[in-house]
Design a protein around this motif. Sequence first.
Motif, PDB file in Angstrom:
ATOM      1  N   TYR A 170      -8.087  44.071  -6.225  1.00  0.00           N
ATOM      2  CA  TYR A 170      -7.022  43.171  -5.758  1.00  0.00           C
ATOM      3  C   TYR A 170      -6.792  43.293  -4.252  1.00  0.00           C
ATOM      4  CZ  TYR A 170      -2.225  41.895  -4.599  1.00  0.00           C
ATOM      5  OH  TYR A 170      -1.116  41.389  -3.974  1.00  0.00           O
ATOM      6  N   LYS A 171      -6.655  44.525  -3.760  1.00  0.00           N
ATOM      7  CA  LYS A 171      -6.409  44.715  -2.331  1.00  0.00           C
ATOM      8  C   LYS A 171      -7.587  44.229  -1.499  1.00  0.00           C
ATOM      9  CE  LYS A 171      -4.583  48.446  -0.783  1.00  0.00           C
ATOM     10  NZ  LYS A 171      -4.344  49.871  -0.489  1.00  0.00           N
ATOM     11  N   GLY A 172      -8.805  44.443  -2.006  1.00  0.00           N
ATOM     12  CA  GLY A 172      -9.987  43.984  -1.293  1.00  0.00           C
ATOM     13  C   GLY A 172     -10.049  42.471  -1.206  1.00  0.00           C
ATOM     14  N   ARG A 173      -9.771  41.795  -2.336  1.00  0.00           N
ATOM     15  CA  ARG A 173      -9.797  40.327  -2.326  1.00  0.00           C
ATOM     16  C   ARG A 173      -8.742  39.769  -1.378  1.00  0.00           C
ATOM     17  NH1 ARG A 173     -10.182  41.393  -7.843  1.00  0.00           N
ATOM     18  NH2 ARG A 173      -8.029  40.723  -8.221  1.00  0.00           N
ATOM     19  N   LYS A 174      -7.585  40.398  -1.366  1.00  0.00           N
ATOM     20  CA  LYS A 174      -6.507  39.950  -0.469  1.00  0.00           C
ATOM     21  C   LYS A 174      -6.925  40.102   0.994  1.00  0.00           C
ATOM     22  CE  LYS A 174      -1.497  40.638   0.191  1.00  0.00           C
ATOM     23  NZ  LYS A 174      -1.415  41.071   1.574  1.00  0.00           N
ATOM     24  N   GLY A 175      -7.508  41.259   1.319  1.00  0.00           N
ATOM     25  CA  GLY A 175      -7.936  41.488   2.693  1.00  0.00           C
ATOM     26  C   GLY A 175      -9.075  40.570   3.108  1.00  0.00           C
ATOM     27  N   ILE A 176     -10.029  40.339   2.189  1.00  0.00           N
ATOM     28  CA  ILE A 176     -11.156  39.452   2.495  1.00  0.00           C
ATOM     29  C   ILE A 176     -10.669  38.031   2.742  1.00  0.00           C
ATOM     30  CG2 ILE A 176     -13.238  38.390   1.523  1.00  0.00           C
ATOM     31  CD1 ILE A 176     -13.715  41.069   0.050  1.00  0.00           C
ATOM     32  N   LEU A 177      -9.745  37.569   1.910  1.00  0.00           N
ATOM     33  CA  LEU A 177      -9.223  36.218   2.074  1.00  0.00           C
ATOM     34  C   LEU A 177      -8.481  36.073   3.400  1.00  0.00           C
ATOM     35  CD1 LEU A 177      -9.014  33.471   0.741  1.00  0.00           C
ATOM     36  CD2 LEU A 177      -6.914  34.221  -0.386  1.00  0.00           C
ATOM     37  N   GLU A 178      -7.725  37.098   3.771  1.00  0.00           N
ATOM     38  CA  GLU A 178      -6.998  37.040   5.050  1.00  0.00           C
ATOM     39  C   GLU A 178      -7.963  36.965   6.229  1.00  0.00           C
ATOM     40  OE1 GLU A 178      -4.606  40.516   4.862  1.00  0.00           O
ATOM     41  OE2 GLU A 178      -3.014  39.583   3.652  1.00  0.00           O
ATOM     42  N   ILE A 179      -9.091  37.655   6.131  1.00  0.00           N
ATOM     43  CA  ILE A 179     -10.096  37.585   7.207  1.00  0.00           C
ATOM     44  C   ILE A 179     -10.665  36.172   7.309  1.00  0.00           C
ATOM     45  CG2 ILE A 179     -12.430  38.312   7.829  1.00  0.00           C
ATOM     46  CD1 ILE A 179     -11.692  41.117   6.940  1.00  0.00           C
ATOM     47  N   HIS A 180     -10.965  35.570   6.165  1.00  0.00           N
ATOM     48  CA  HIS A 180     -11.583  34.242   6.186  1.00  0.00           C
ATOM     49  C   HIS A 180     -10.576  33.135   6.508  1.00  0.00           C
ATOM     50  CE1 HIS A 180     -15.480  35.619   4.984  1.00  0.00           C
ATOM     51  NE2 HIS A 180     -15.035  36.144   3.861  1.00  0.00           N
ATOM     52  N   LEU A 181      -9.284  33.451   6.445  1.00  0.00           N
ATOM     53  CA  LEU A 181      -8.268  32.449   6.810  1.00  0.00           C
ATOM     54  C   LEU A 181      -7.907  32.509   8.288  1.00  0.00           C
ATOM     55  CD1 LEU A 181      -5.806  32.441   3.768  1.00  0.00           C
ATOM     56  CD2 LEU A 181      -7.596  30.798   4.342  1.00  0.00           C
ATOM     57  N   LYS A 182      -8.464  33.499   9.001  1.00  0.00           N
ATOM     58  CA  LYS A 182      -8.205  33.563  10.440  1.00  0.00           C
ATOM     59  C   LYS A 182      -8.791  32.326  11.118  1.00  0.00           C
ATOM     60  CE  LYS A 182      -8.095  38.608  10.974  1.00  0.00           C
ATOM     61  NZ  LYS A 182      -8.798  39.784  11.561  1.00  0.00           N
ATOM     62  N   GLY A 183      -7.994  31.682  11.932  1.00  0.00           N
ATOM     63  CA  GLY A 183      -8.458  30.482  12.614  1.00  0.00           C
ATOM     64  C   GLY A 183      -8.294  29.217  11.810  1.00  0.00           C
ATOM     65  N   LYS A 184      -7.852  29.330  10.538  1.00  0.00           N
ATOM     66  CA  LYS A 184      -7.602  28.147   9.718  1.00  0.00           C
ATOM     67  C   LYS A 184      -6.096  27.916   9.620  1.00  0.00           C
ATOM     68  CE  LYS A 184     -11.684  28.311   6.680  1.00  0.00           C
ATOM     69  NZ  LYS A 184     -12.400  29.468   7.221  1.00  0.00           N
ATOM     70  N   PRO A 185      -5.606  26.714   9.912  1.00  0.00           N
ATOM     71  CA  PRO A 185      -4.160  26.443   9.806  1.00  0.00           C
ATOM     72  C   PRO A 185      -3.725  26.398   8.346  1.00  0.00           C
ATOM     73  CG  PRO A 185      -5.360  24.435  10.342  1.00  0.00           C
ATOM     74  CD  PRO A 185      -6.363  25.541  10.386  1.00  0.00           C
ATOM     75  N   THR A 186      -2.781  27.232   7.953  1.00  0.00           N
ATOM     76  CA  THR A 186      -2.288  27.276   6.579  1.00  0.00           C
ATOM     77  C   THR A 186      -0.795  27.011   6.549  1.00  0.00           C
ATOM     78  OG1 THR A 186      -1.999  29.684   6.758  1.00  0.00           O
ATOM     79  CG2 THR A 186      -4.078  28.892   5.826  1.00  0.00           C
ATOM     80  N   GLU A 187      -0.323  26.494   5.438  1.00  0.00           N
ATOM     81  CA  GLU A 187       1.105  26.219   5.265  1.00  0.00           C
ATOM     82  C   GLU A 187       1.846  27.496   4.878  1.00  0.00           C
ATOM     83  OE1 GLU A 187       1.398  23.047   2.447  1.00  0.00           O
ATOM     84  OE2 GLU A 187       0.314  21.611   3.721  1.00  0.00           O
ATOM     85  N   ASP A 188       3.159  27.440   4.995  1.00  0.00           N
ATOM     86  CA  ASP A 188       3.985  28.636   4.750  1.00  0.00           C
ATOM     87  C   ASP A 188       3.945  29.085   3.293  1.00  0.00           C
ATOM     88  OD1 ASP A 188       4.662  28.589   7.411  1.00  0.00           O
ATOM     89  OD2 ASP A 188       6.512  27.434   7.092  1.00  0.00           O
TER      90      ASP A 188
END
Length: 616
Positions: free
Chosen positions: A326-344
């Motif tokens: 779980y922690k790994g998937r969360k961290g990986i997703l946060e890395i791949h969302l860098k530079g992508k505009p996301t909603e709150d």
Amino acid sequence: MKKFSKSIGFYLIIIAIGVLIANYFMPHQTAEELTYSQFIDMVEAGDIKEVTIVGENLIRGELPDDQSFQIDIPGTIEKVEGILRDNDVDIITRPEPEPPWWTGLFAYLLPTVILIGAWIFIMNKMQGGGNKMMSFGKSKARLHDNEKKKVTFDDVANYEEVKEELVEVVEFLKSPDKFNKLGAKIPKGVLLVGPPGTGKTLMARAVAGEAGVPFFIISGSDFVEMFVGVGASRVRDLFEQGKENAPCIIFIDELDAVGRQRGAGVGGGHDEREQTLNQLLVEMDGFEANEGIILMAATNRPDVLDPALLRPGRFDRQVIVDKPDYKGRKGILEIHLKGKPTEDDVDTGVLARRTPGFTGADMENLANEAAILAARRGKESIGMLEFDDAIDRVIAGPQKKSRVISDKEQDIVSYHETGHALLGELLEDADPTHKVTIIPRGRAGGFTINLPQEDKSFITKSELLDKVTMLLGGRVAEEVFLDDISTGAQNDLERSTKIIRNMITDYGMSENLGPLTLGQKQNEQVFLGRDISRSRNYSEDVAALIDKEARAMVDACYEQARTVLTENRDMVEDMVAALKEHETLNKDDIKEIIGKYKPGFYDDEEAKTDSLEGDE
């Protein structure tokens, strides 16, 4: 580039000269061509006084305006000679001239020269130009350029234990004295093992970025060629490059392409791949020491590798790069969302809980699919709705909006998916239902997503039985509420049968057969490697008992599903109506329907969820 251009120009000039010479010696047609009718008319009119017959059919002469002519007579020429004599035309005969002997030789040599030139040009191009026409044995390893796109351990989420192992390798290269003082030897090889998409190559790139030493990259398939001995020559050249640039790291991706077990060919033949592997084994730990060279490799098939590769002194360390938690998937997703505009409303923690079993590549694909959906919908940022649809797309395939289903088929799908969804919620040890839909995706008419509340390393017998009961719930719901069954349960029956048989033969979970493993896995030698098969080490009587026990366990689960759904008829009908109206129900919608008939059903679950979130 200059050498490459010169080589092209050289061969083009040779071809051009050859064409010009051939054109020079070819006979030029300067005389006027006459038709047969024109020729006869001019002879009878007296315009032609003299002709020359060349060979058997060609007639040449001059017209009154001193213009030369020629005509190729069809058929025999005797008839034409008679016409010429009747009109007092002088006839001169001349044999057809033969070309010089060397022109025929030239006609044979020119194509040969052109073909040889083309072959040399193609081989030079394949080998990189210059004088490398026969340099098949040169290594194809590429030197990694850290400046172009540097990857460090900060770009790799989770895998702290893996990083610790690899950081030690980097420290060996950076500060060898610190380890040499204690008599520690630098490891010769590090093998990264894990399923596809878990980030083995990315981890190697991170080591390259952290090490600050030359990092050579090559694929296992680059060693294997159709010519015998080329692979071994490339291995030797690769390690020569490594010695010249020591200390350095050599990374071989997809090691199983070259490192499969030896002696597995048909008839025990000694093929090119085995010679390459032998040379690799010698270079890694032979008589000559490779000081300062660390070999890294990645594979997702460690079971087919030759045992000599895996012994200490060659690949000293095997690092498991498994699917992230779980922690790994969360961290990986946060890395791949860098530079992508996301909603709150985008919560990476919720998305990580909803994607158990996803690899790093799957999480990257999830972020990309969500971005594509947002762009397709004309949005300027990615919302939770896009991530929700992206998860469905990754798991079940694209949505089939254009497919029109009949009312009868809609009833079948609605009751089938409701059976899965309700049993997932009502059974104590089943994975809770996260979402149920009757919208077709991929090859499925509808689907139910069941997600565990936490990552599991082991599965209990009660959890497996409840999983089978949940899988059979769709078939049971059709039978109980529609008085008929359909083909929609085919995959459910296949999965449930496989689980039950594994429980009996692998896990020893049968009460009648006891804690035994029935059937023995063995390694069979097949061409270019090993494969895993299962042999029967039990009698026909035991096989009959296995079938009987499997049938009994499936029947028990089937009856349990029937009992639960029959006792909750009103709940089933309520959920079916909601599905037909909304087509998709999420977890909150399912909780609302169940809570209407079972007040307080989710009190214990909410307390458990709160405690889990508090632990984070």
